[in-house]
Scaffold this motif. Structure first.
Motif, PDB file in Angstrom:
ATOM      1  N   GLU A 282       0.820  -1.207   0.000  1.00  0.00           N
ATOM      2  CA  GLU A 282       0.000   0.000   0.000  1.00  0.00           C
ATOM      3  C   GLU A 282       0.858   1.263   0.000  1.00  0.00           C
ATOM      4  O   GLU A 282       0.905   2.024   0.977  1.00  0.00           O
ATOM      5  CB  GLU A 282      -0.948  -0.015   1.203  1.00  0.00           C
ATOM      6  CG  GLU A 282      -1.962  -1.149   1.154  1.00  0.00           C
ATOM      7  CD  GLU A 282      -2.946  -1.100   2.294  1.00  0.00           C
ATOM      8  OE1 GLU A 282      -2.703  -0.363   3.282  1.00  0.00           O
ATOM      9  OE2 GLU A 282      -3.974  -1.796   2.214  1.00  0.00           O
ATOM     10  N   ILE A 283       1.531   1.523  -1.110  1.00  0.00           N
ATOM     11  CA  ILE A 283       2.328   2.746  -1.220  1.00  0.00           C
ATOM     12  C   ILE A 283       1.397   3.943  -1.434  1.00  0.00           C
ATOM     13  O   ILE A 283       0.340   3.822  -2.046  1.00  0.00           O
ATOM     14  CB  ILE A 283       3.341   2.643  -2.380  1.00  0.00           C
ATOM     15  CG1 ILE A 283       2.642   2.356  -3.706  1.00  0.00           C
ATOM     16  CG2 ILE A 283       4.388   1.584  -2.093  1.00  0.00           C
ATOM     17  CD1 ILE A 283       3.545   2.392  -4.907  1.00  0.00           C
ATOM     18  N   LYS A 284       1.791   5.095  -0.932  1.00  0.00           N
ATOM     19  CA  LYS A 284       0.987   6.321  -1.073  1.00  0.00           C
ATOM     20  C   LYS A 284       0.934   6.743  -2.536  1.00  0.00           C
ATOM     21  O   LYS A 284       1.942   6.721  -3.239  1.00  0.00           O
ATOM     22  CB  LYS A 284       1.578   7.434  -0.215  1.00  0.00           C
ATOM     23  CG  LYS A 284       0.808   8.748  -0.298  1.00  0.00           C
ATOM     24  CD  LYS A 284       1.367   9.781   0.652  1.00  0.00           C
ATOM     25  CE  LYS A 284       0.776  11.170   0.405  1.00  0.00           C
ATOM     26  NZ  LYS A 284      -0.697  11.198   0.457  1.00  0.00           N
TER      27      LYS A 284
ATOM     28  N   HIS B 166     -16.061   9.257  -2.905  1.00  0.00           N
ATOM     29  CA  HIS B 166     -15.278  10.427  -3.311  1.00  0.00           C
ATOM     30  C   HIS B 166     -13.794  10.099  -3.307  1.00  0.00           C
ATOM     31  O   HIS B 166     -13.311   9.345  -2.451  1.00  0.00           O
ATOM     32  CB  HIS B 166     -15.537  11.621  -2.382  1.00  0.00           C
ATOM     33  CG  HIS B 166     -15.160  12.933  -3.024  1.00  0.00           C
ATOM     34  ND1 HIS B 166     -13.866  13.416  -3.024  1.00  0.00           N
ATOM     35  CD2 HIS B 166     -15.898  13.830  -3.715  1.00  0.00           C
ATOM     36  CE1 HIS B 166     -13.832  14.566  -3.672  1.00  0.00           C
ATOM     37  NE2 HIS B 166     -15.048  14.851  -4.101  1.00  0.00           N
ATOM     38  N   VAL B 167     -13.098  10.666  -4.280  1.00  0.00           N
ATOM     39  CA  VAL B 167     -11.659  10.479  -4.413  1.00  0.00           C
ATOM     40  C   VAL B 167     -10.955  10.964  -3.139  1.00  0.00           C
ATOM     41  O   VAL B 167     -11.345  11.974  -2.537  1.00  0.00           O
ATOM     42  CB  VAL B 167     -11.140  11.261  -5.640  1.00  0.00           C
ATOM     43  CG1 VAL B 167      -9.618  11.219  -5.716  1.00  0.00           C
ATOM     44  CG2 VAL B 167     -11.752  10.698  -6.921  1.00  0.00           C
ATOM     45  N   HIS B 168      -9.915  10.239  -2.727  1.00  0.00           N
ATOM     46  CA  HIS B 168      -9.134  10.606  -1.541  1.00  0.00           C
ATOM     47  C   HIS B 168      -8.599  12.035  -1.704  1.00  0.00           C
ATOM     48  O   HIS B 168      -8.167  12.424  -2.794  1.00  0.00           O
ATOM     49  CB  HIS B 168      -7.969   9.621  -1.376  1.00  0.00           C
ATOM     50  CG  HIS B 168      -7.254   9.731  -0.082  1.00  0.00           C
ATOM     51  ND1 HIS B 168      -6.301  10.701   0.161  1.00  0.00           N
ATOM     52  CD2 HIS B 168      -7.355   9.000   1.070  1.00  0.00           C
ATOM     53  CE1 HIS B 168      -5.832  10.559   1.381  1.00  0.00           C
ATOM     54  NE2 HIS B 168      -6.456   9.535   1.962  1.00  0.00           N
TER      55      HIS B 168
ATOM     56  N   THR C 295      -8.822   5.151  -1.992  1.00  0.00           N
ATOM     57  CA  THR C 295      -8.136   4.864  -0.722  1.00  0.00           C
ATOM     58  C   THR C 295      -6.914   5.738  -0.477  1.00  0.00           C
ATOM     59  O   THR C 295      -6.486   5.910   0.668  1.00  0.00           O
ATOM     60  CB  THR C 295      -7.694   3.392  -0.676  1.00  0.00           C
ATOM     61  OG1 THR C 295      -6.741   3.174  -1.737  1.00  0.00           O
ATOM     62  CG2 THR C 295      -8.875   2.446  -0.857  1.00  0.00           C
ATOM     63  N   GLY C 296      -6.308   6.252  -1.555  1.00  0.00           N
ATOM     64  CA  GLY C 296      -5.103   7.066  -1.408  1.00  0.00           C
ATOM     65  C   GLY C 296      -3.824   6.269  -1.404  1.00  0.00           C
ATOM     66  O   GLY C 296      -2.732   6.834  -1.323  1.00  0.00           O
TER      67      GLY C 296
ATOM     68  N   ARG D  37      -9.631  -6.342  -5.067  1.00  0.00           N
ATOM     69  CA  ARG D  37     -10.348  -7.485  -4.504  1.00  0.00           C
ATOM     70  C   ARG D  37     -10.732  -7.250  -3.051  1.00  0.00           C
ATOM     71  O   ARG D  37     -11.589  -7.960  -2.511  1.00  0.00           O
ATOM     72  CB  ARG D  37      -9.484  -8.750  -4.632  1.00  0.00           C
ATOM     73  CG  ARG D  37      -9.254  -9.192  -6.073  1.00  0.00           C
ATOM     74  CD  ARG D  37      -8.330 -10.391  -6.151  1.00  0.00           C
ATOM     75  NE  ARG D  37      -6.997 -10.093  -5.635  1.00  0.00           N
ATOM     76  CZ  ARG D  37      -6.011 -10.976  -5.540  1.00  0.00           C
ATOM     77  NH1 ARG D  37      -6.217 -12.233  -5.942  1.00  0.00           N
ATOM     78  NH2 ARG D  37      -4.825 -10.633  -5.062  1.00  0.00           N
ATOM     79  N   THR D  38     -10.128  -6.219  -2.437  1.00  0.00           N
ATOM     80  CA  THR D  38     -10.461  -5.894  -1.044  1.00  0.00           C
ATOM     81  C   THR D  38     -11.737  -5.057  -0.946  1.00  0.00           C
ATOM     82  O   THR D  38     -12.204  -4.787   0.161  1.00  0.00           O
ATOM     83  CB  THR D  38      -9.307  -5.114  -0.382  1.00  0.00           C
ATOM     84  OG1 THR D  38      -9.095  -3.883  -1.104  1.00  0.00           O
ATOM     85  CG2 THR D  38      -8.018  -5.921  -0.402  1.00  0.00           C
ATOM     86  N   LEU D  39     -12.293  -4.636  -2.080  1.00  0.00           N
ATOM     87  CA  LEU D  39     -13.457  -3.745  -2.064  1.00  0.00           C
ATOM     88  C   LEU D  39     -14.783  -4.484  -1.958  1.00  0.00           C
ATOM     89  O   LEU D  39     -15.836  -3.859  -1.906  1.00  0.00           O
ATOM     90  CB  LEU D  39     -13.473  -2.869  -3.321  1.00  0.00           C
ATOM     91  CG  LEU D  39     -12.314  -1.890  -3.506  1.00  0.00           C
ATOM     92  CD1 LEU D  39     -12.600  -0.965  -4.673  1.00  0.00           C
ATOM     93  CD2 LEU D  39     -12.064  -1.071  -2.248  1.00  0.00           C
ATOM     94  N   GLY D  40     -14.764  -5.798  -2.001  1.00  0.00           N
ATOM     95  CA  GLY D  40     -16.023  -6.534  -1.939  1.00  0.00           C
ATOM     96  C   GLY D  40     -16.447  -7.030  -3.307  1.00  0.00           C
ATOM     97  O   GLY D  40     -15.615  -7.440  -4.119  1.00  0.00           O
ATOM     98  N   GLU D  41     -17.734  -6.952  -3.593  1.00  0.00           N
ATOM     99  CA  GLU D  41     -18.272  -7.505  -4.838  1.00  0.00           C
ATOM    100  C   GLU D  41     -17.920  -6.611  -6.015  1.00  0.00           C
ATOM    101  O   GLU D  41     -18.089  -5.396  -5.964  1.00  0.00           O
ATOM    102  CB  GLU D  41     -19.795  -7.650  -4.727  1.00  0.00           C
ATOM    103  CG  GLU D  41     -20.395  -8.497  -5.832  1.00  0.00           C
ATOM    104  CD  GLU D  41     -21.860  -8.818  -5.580  1.00  0.00           C
ATOM    105  OE1 GLU D  41     -22.582  -9.070  -6.559  1.00  0.00           O
ATOM    106  OE2 GLU D  41     -22.275  -8.816  -4.406  1.00  0.00           O
TER     107      GLU D  41
END
Length: 347
Positions: A130-132, A160-162, A250-251, A257-261
């Motif tokens: 998870e790099i910025k 909304h966008v980070h 997320t930024g 795949r971590t977002l769900g469906e």
């Protein structure tokens, strides 16, 4: 070279991941002097825009060209575009022989990213971590289809966008742009905080949206060569629209795949057709006067090469020469693209 596709893509895995995997296997030099043909049962699971993403980046393999068979998926796409009459079935002979063969198992493919500064520097997104992220750019000739844009709109809808991320969207054509506007997807994208750019190369060739110094930019484009973005020390990653959209929210670089469906997007049965801005060729070309502005020069006519040439070597290059080493992109020179004699001074 035959690339056999087996299985079917899992949710959140995209056509971009297929070509990134091929680049990981073959490298940016692996296709030089070769034609890449895609085959196998996995082909029928891919839409025409997905196939176009894969063949688009054949250039990054160094390939002469890339080809998919023309099948019922092709016919359906042409029918939706009002062009079914031009459909021609195309397939390799059953006994065709290949110089090289590769396989991509779509069932086991995961979201991938090409890291700076080469399209074959590929790792799984989950492995990079998870790099910025400072910027996400979605579009270009590689991933700007209606199919791609609808997936992005679905991911962004109601979110909304980070605040630390600048998200840009470049629809692929007037048709794509218009259909997004009519069905409300464009409104969802704008409401999420994205910047809408014109239907053009734009950031991919360093024409605007250059990242901040040393900034991390995730792009759904085809090339991440050093300095191509217009910022010499920018860190450019090539990713799918799904990865770019997820990370914009997320930024940080995010495995979607971590977002769900995952959203399911269906190809439209009919595309809007509006050719009002296309000027057809003249019936008698000899009657047409070509008017050139002061910066537009006639195309230099080629001639047969001499048997040998003598000259002074003025530049010795390193390995892995890119198109931007050969002919620089960016805002400084691209306005002179129609002036080949001038541009040749930078070639």
């Amino acid at each position: 070279v035959r690339v056999t596709l087996t299985g079917k893509l899992k949710p959140w895995v995209a056509a971009k991941d297929i070509i990134l995997d091929v680049l990981r296997q073959m490298t940016v030099k692996g296709g030089v002097g070769k034609i890449v043909e895609y085959a196998g049962p996995g082909v029928a699971t891919l839409s025409v825009p997905e196939r176009a993403t894969i063949t688009n980046m054949g250039a990054e393999l160094g390939a002469t060209t890339s080809i998919f068979p023309s099948d019922e998926v092709t016919r359906a796409f042409l029918k939706a575009q009002g062009r079914e009459e031009v459909y021609v079935p195309l397939a390799s002979d059953p006994d065709a022989v290949y110089d090289e063969e590769y396989t991509v198992d779509l069932d086991n493919l995961v979201p991938l990213a090409a890291m700076p500064h080469m399209p074959d520097n590929v790792k799984p997104v989950s492995e990079i971590g998870e790099i910025k992220v400072n910027q996400c750019c979605i579009g270009s000739c590689t991933n700007s289809s209606y199919y791609d844009m609808m997936k992005v709109a679905a991911i962004l809808k109601g979110k909304h966008v980070h605040p630390d991320v600048s998200l840009t969207i470049s629809p692929g054509s007037m048709q794509v742009f218009n259909m997004l506007a009519k069905n409300g997807a464009l409104s969802d994208i704008i409401a999420a905080g994205a910047r809408i750019l014109e239907c053009a190369c734009g950031p991919c060739i360093g024409m605007g949206q250059s990242p901040e110094s040393a900034g991390v930019s995730l792009r759904t484009f085809n090339r991440n060569f050093e300095g191509r973005s217009g910022t010499q020390d920018a860190q450019i990653y090539l990713v799918s629209p799904e990865v770019a959209a997820a990370s914009a929210l997320t930024g940080v670089l995010t495995d979607p795949r971590t977002l769900g469906e995952a959203p399911e997007i269906q190809m439209p049965e009919h595309f809007d057709i509006n050719d009002s801005m296309i000027i057809p060729p003249a019936e008698d070309p000899s009657t047409v006067e070509v008017r050139r502005g002061p910066n537009i020069k006639p195309f230099p006519l080629g001639h047969e090469l001499e048997d040998s040439y003598a000259g002074k070597i003025v530049l010795k290059t390193e390995d892995n020469i890119t198109t931007d080493h050969i002919l620089p992109a960016g805002s400084k020179l691209l306005p002179y693209r129609s002036n080949i004699p001038y541009y040749s001074n930078y070639c």
